[in-house]
Structure formats: C-alpha cells, structure tokens
Design a protein around this motif. Structure first.
Motif, PDB file in Angstrom:
ATOM      1  N   PHE A 136       1.306  -2.493  11.387  1.00  0.00           N
ATOM      2  CA  PHE A 136       0.749  -4.036  10.860  1.00  0.00           C
ATOM      3  C   PHE A 136       0.103  -4.630  12.234  1.00  0.00           C
ATOM      4  CE2 PHE A 136       3.698  -2.813   8.001  1.00  0.00           C
ATOM      5  CZ  PHE A 136       2.886  -2.252   6.329  1.00  0.00           C
ATOM      6  N   VAL A 137      -0.691  -5.877  11.575  1.00  0.00           N
ATOM      7  CA  VAL A 137      -1.210  -6.500  13.175  1.00  0.00           C
ATOM      8  C   VAL A 137      -1.846  -7.684  12.663  1.00  0.00           C
ATOM      9  CG1 VAL A 137      -1.827  -4.794  14.677  1.00  0.00           C
ATOM     10  CG2 VAL A 137      -3.990  -6.072  12.841  1.00  0.00           C
ATOM     11  N   GLY A 138      -1.091  -8.774  13.289  1.00  0.00           N
ATOM     12  CA  GLY A 138      -1.438 -10.088  12.608  1.00  0.00           C
ATOM     13  C   GLY A 138      -1.637 -11.175  13.816  1.00  0.00           C
ATOM     14  N   LEU A 183       4.821  -0.855   1.204  1.00  0.00           N
ATOM     15  CA  LEU A 183       2.939  -0.845   1.003  1.00  0.00           C
ATOM     16  C   LEU A 183       2.276  -0.941   0.507  1.00  0.00           C
ATOM     17  CD1 LEU A 183       4.329   2.589   4.053  1.00  0.00           C
ATOM     18  CD2 LEU A 183       3.927   0.150   4.648  1.00  0.00           C
ATOM     19  N   ASN A 184       2.532  -0.391  -0.817  1.00  0.00           N
ATOM     20  CA  ASN A 184       1.260  -0.841  -1.863  1.00  0.00           C
ATOM     21  C   ASN A 184       1.582  -2.049  -2.550  1.00  0.00           C
ATOM     22  OD1 ASN A 184       1.279   1.607  -2.091  1.00  0.00           O
ATOM     23  ND2 ASN A 184       3.012   2.115  -3.742  1.00  0.00           N
ATOM     24  N   THR A 203       3.790  -8.633   0.401  1.00  0.00           N
ATOM     25  CA  THR A 203       4.659  -9.102   0.757  1.00  0.00           C
ATOM     26  C   THR A 203       5.189  -8.377   2.060  1.00  0.00           C
ATOM     27  OG1 THR A 203       5.148  -5.792   0.980  1.00  0.00           O
ATOM     28  CG2 THR A 203       6.530  -7.378  -0.997  1.00  0.00           C
ATOM     29  N   PHE A 204       3.664  -8.018   3.237  1.00  0.00           N
ATOM     30  CA  PHE A 204       3.432  -8.453   3.804  1.00  0.00           C
ATOM     31  C   PHE A 204       2.309  -9.348   4.363  1.00  0.00           C
ATOM     32  CE2 PHE A 204       1.845  -4.156   2.436  1.00  0.00           C
ATOM     33  CZ  PHE A 204       0.147  -4.537   2.695  1.00  0.00           C
ATOM     34  N   ILE A 248      -1.680  -7.639   8.399  1.00  0.00           N
ATOM     35  CA  ILE A 248      -2.746  -6.414   8.121  1.00  0.00           C
ATOM     36  C   ILE A 248      -2.151  -5.124   8.389  1.00  0.00           C
ATOM     37  CG2 ILE A 248      -5.575  -5.437   8.163  1.00  0.00           C
ATOM     38  CD1 ILE A 248      -5.980  -8.549   8.915  1.00  0.00           C
ATOM     39  N   SER A 249      -2.604  -3.735   7.578  1.00  0.00           N
ATOM     40  CA  SER A 249      -1.948  -3.239   8.119  1.00  0.00           C
ATOM     41  C   SER A 249      -2.786  -2.459   9.054  1.00  0.00           C
ATOM     42  CB  SER A 249      -1.743  -1.759   7.005  1.00  0.00           C
ATOM     43  OG  SER A 249      -1.597  -0.518   7.113  1.00  0.00           O
ATOM     44  N   ALA A 250      -2.806  -1.400  10.075  1.00  0.00           N
ATOM     45  CA  ALA A 250      -3.319  -0.841  10.522  1.00  0.00           C
ATOM     46  C   ALA A 250      -4.166   1.052   9.934  1.00  0.00           C
ATOM     47  CB  ALA A 250      -2.721  -0.693  11.771  1.00  0.00           C
ATOM     48  N   GLY A 251      -3.911   0.970   8.917  1.00  0.00           N
ATOM     49  CA  GLY A 251      -4.518   2.170   8.138  1.00  0.00           C
ATOM     50  C   GLY A 251      -3.592   3.397   8.323  1.00  0.00           C
ATOM     51  N   HIS A 252      -3.876   4.286   8.211  1.00  0.00           N
ATOM     52  CA  HIS A 252      -3.123   5.692   8.483  1.00  0.00           C
ATOM     53  C   HIS A 252      -3.029   6.010   9.667  1.00  0.00           C
ATOM     54  CE1 HIS A 252      -3.007   7.292   4.849  1.00  0.00           C
ATOM     55  NE2 HIS A 252      -3.707   7.187   4.443  1.00  0.00           N
TER      56      HIS A 252
END
Length: 190
Positions: free
Chosen positions: A17-19, A33-34, A38-39, A43-47
C-alpha cells in the motif's frame, strides 16, 4: 528469549500500500483486502510479482574498531546505513506508472502515460505479509520512489515494472520503519 511459534510468519501472500508521507497506519488486525474501508486513505499498489517478491537492501553500516596504544579495540564506529526496497509491480496502470516515472502525464482518453523527465515520488509504504489468517507488516513513513531496474520482456512471465524506494526518516517522528509482529485477523466490530 523463549520459543514462540506464533511470532513466525511464512509470507505466502502479501500486499503493498502507498499513502502520503507520514500517513497514519491502518488497523493491521482488521485489514480486509476486499474492503477498501479497512485501509482508509491508503491505496493498494495492485498486483506485484510472486517470482520477484519485494526485497529490502541495506548499504553501509560497516563497523570499524578504534584502539589505543595499550589495547587494540576499545571502541567501534559504524558508517551510515541506507535502506531501500524493490517492488516489482505487474499492473501497467496510471497509479503504477506515476510511481515508476514521476513527472510524466497521463492521457485518460488514450489510457497512455507519457514519460518525461523522471522525478522521484514521495510516499509512505505499508507492506503487509499474510500466512493464512495471520498477518505482519512493515511500515515505512517516508520514502522516495522511482523506477528501479529497467523492465525486461520475458514470454514466460508477466511484464514487471520495478519500483525502487529509498527509506528515509519520518520528517515528524524520525522513524525510518516499523515492524508489526505477526497477529491473527480480527474482524471489525459493527
């Protein structure tokens, strides 16, 4: 130190994750993750690559000994240490390309990212590792991110864009990184 198997983790899965710099860590215990709630603002960095997992590197920190005429080793000094993290991103989307090639522009109509003068991007990173329902994490409050090694094309594997993050001290707390001990998932209370 007593033996404690609950303090171990086999990181079979994970997420990055990045913020913003010094972003407040989210609740690792209740991370789902779904459920983006909860985060929070992260932002999720993706796959990311399973073949080339995130890898830390440490440069420096070598010890030298100083002695006196009477004793050869009475003090030790250590050189400064630089920490870095390589993340091999698989998603070729705007978010990944902005991290790898900061300073470019994105054309949403064409879904095209134009690379110009490459500049670093300043972000926090929260790396989370999963072992079934057990999770542990590493929080880096202040990093600079840019492209790492140049991408390679391999017909057997996903195309990867390596993100290279330099771990810096937090401008507010001075912390370089924090490690979260393994813990089981705890569903949030409604």
């Amino acid at each position: 130190m007593a033996l404690d198997a609950t303090s171990t983790i086999l990181p079979g899965r994970g997420a990055v994750f990045v913020g913003e710099v010094d972003a407040v860590e989210f609740d690792l215990d209740g991370l789902d993750l779904n459920d983006p709630a909860t985060f929070a603002t992260w932002i999720s960095a993706g796959h990311t690559s399973r073949e080339n997992l995130p890898a830390f590197a440490k440069d420096g920190g070598e010890a030298t000994q100083k002695g006196s005429w009477e004793e050869e080793a009475i003090r030790s000094n250590y050189s400064s240490t630089a920490w870095s993290l390589a993340i091999n991103a698989l998603q070729l989307d705007k978010a990944t390309l902005e991290l790898a090639f900061g300073g470019g522009t994105y054309d949403a109509a064409k879904k095209r990212y134009s690379v110009k003068t490459i500049s670093e991007i300043k972000k926090s990173i929260f790396l989370v590792m999963f072992d079934g329902d057990v999770r542990a994490g590493i929080y880096m409050p202040n990093t600079t991110i840019t492209l790492g090694d140049a991408p390679e094309i391999d017909v057997e594997n996903f195309f990867e864009v390596q993100l290279s993050a330099q771990l810096l001290n937090s401008p507010t707390t001075g912390e370089r990184f924090g490690i979260w001990e393994p813990r089981p998932y705890v569903a949030p209370t409604p």
